[in-house]
Design an enzyme around this catalytic site. Structure first.
Site, mmCIF file in Angstrom:
data_model
loop_
_atom_site.group_PDB
_atom_site.id
_atom_site.type_symbol
_atom_site.label_atom_id
_atom_site.label_comp_id
_atom_site.label_asym_id
_atom_site.label_seq_id
_atom_site.Cartn_x
_atom_site.Cartn_y
_atom_site.Cartn_z
ATOM 1 N N LYS A 38 -3.284 8.731 2.228
ATOM 2 C CA LYS A 38 -4.508 8.650 3.019
ATOM 3 C C LYS A 38 -4.322 9.282 4.399
ATOM 4 O O LYS A 38 -5.260 9.861 4.965
ATOM 5 C CB LYS A 38 -4.955 7.201 3.159
ATOM 6 C CG LYS A 38 -5.416 6.560 1.853
ATOM 7 C CD LYS A 38 -6.624 7.264 1.253
ATOM 8 C CE LYS A 38 -7.167 6.495 0.047
ATOM 9 N NZ LYS A 38 -8.306 7.182 -0.587
ATOM 10 N N TYR A 44 0.844 -1.200 0.000
ATOM 11 C CA TYR A 44 0.000 0.000 0.000
ATOM 12 C C TYR A 44 0.879 1.250 0.000
ATOM 13 O O TYR A 44 0.527 2.270 -0.583
ATOM 14 C CB TYR A 44 -0.935 -0.026 1.208
ATOM 15 C CG TYR A 44 -2.167 0.839 1.048
ATOM 16 C CD1 TYR A 44 -3.085 0.593 0.037
ATOM 17 C CD2 TYR A 44 -2.413 1.902 1.900
ATOM 18 C CE1 TYR A 44 -4.203 1.375 -0.122
ATOM 19 C CE2 TYR A 44 -3.541 2.696 1.764
ATOM 20 C CZ TYR A 44 -4.433 2.424 0.751
ATOM 21 O OH TYR A 44 -5.554 3.210 0.592
#
Length: 269
Positions: A162, A155
């Site tokens: 994020k 990720y």
């Protein structure tokens, strides 16, 4: 029914039927909301247009969220048609595949700027343009993921993006709170979407979440859609600056019985 009757808003990020943005749009539409849609580039136009038309949308417009002029143009057209804005869904994120896989320390400056620009900064100009149209208050919801709080394999730079997005939510909530405009993030657990297929090892991630989460399963798109409806509606009128997890409780776990089994221990001992 009719929780969103009389409410008008816009969704950035619908690309297909198998995505969180579409799941939220469905729930909003079912409850009476009028929704404008944007699409990212001509290649997406043929995918998004029929989905938007099924929801009787009066505005379906191209918008590259890295182009602030296009964002301004979208809201100019939106104002002509809808006059007022009650909700915004920001469901836009992107990172180069090579900046997701492998070691995080290999991320390039260009990859960093792209991921942070599309996935985090884009919320700010969208809020800036929506704000004057939220004359009766409103709700702005963006999409996040647990990778913002904890490391998730493959990720990488998106987790950092994020995290920046969630911090932006808190600052924007403070900016707009006096105008009764709420800003929140919806942090969904892993669900089977087309976008998720771009994450290496995603099927393994699903199994781990199902094994470790308190509810012993992964969430559904419908459940995430319901959460998006909640955050966009008056039901959440007292909620702002929040990261709302919809992940079967996975975010709350440090260790589970499944971990004991993995290391060969008796989970009941």
């Amino acid at each position: 029914m009719g929780l969103m009757k009389g409410k008008k808003g816009i969704i950035f990020g619908v690309s297909n039927k198998r995505g969180i943005a579409y799941a939220i749009a469905q729930k909003l539409h079912e409850q009476g909301a009028e929704i404008a849609f944007t699409y990212a580039g001509e290649i997406m136009k043929d995918r998004v247009t029929p989905l938007a038309e099924k929801m009787d949308s009066k505005l379906i417009m191209e918008c590259d969220v890295t182009n602030e002029t296009q964002i301004k143009d979208v809201f100019k057209e939106y104002k002509k048609i809808y006059e007022r804005c009650d909700f915004v869904i920001h469901a836009v994120a992107f990172a180069n595949r090579e900046d997701l896989d492998g070691d995080f320390c290999k991320v390039s400056k260009e990859g960093w700027d792209l991921a942070l620009g599309v996935s985090a900064y884009s919320l700010i100009p969208i809020v800036r343009e929506a704000r004057p149209l939220m004359t009766e208050g409103g709700a702005i919801t963006t999409l996040s993921y647990l990778g913002s709080e904890r490391t998730i394999p493959n990720y990488n730079v998106m987790g950092v993006a994020k995290a920046a997005l969630e911090a932006s939510v808190r600052y924007l909530a403070l900016d707009l709170g006096g105008e009764q405009i709420r800003v929140n993030a919806l942090s969904a657990g892993p669900v089977k979407t087309l976008a998720a297929k771009g994450i290496h090892g995603f099927d393994i991630l699903l199994k781990i979440n199902a094994a470790r989460a308190p509810l012993k399963r992964v969430v559904t798109l419908e459940e995430v859609g319901n959460a998006g409806l909640y955050l966009s509606s008056d039901l959440s009128s007292g909620v702002t600056g929040e990261v709302h997890h919809v992940d079967s409780g996975y975010h709350s776990i440090a260790n589970s019985r499944a971990d004991a089994i993995i290391v060969g221990a008796d989970p009941e001992s």
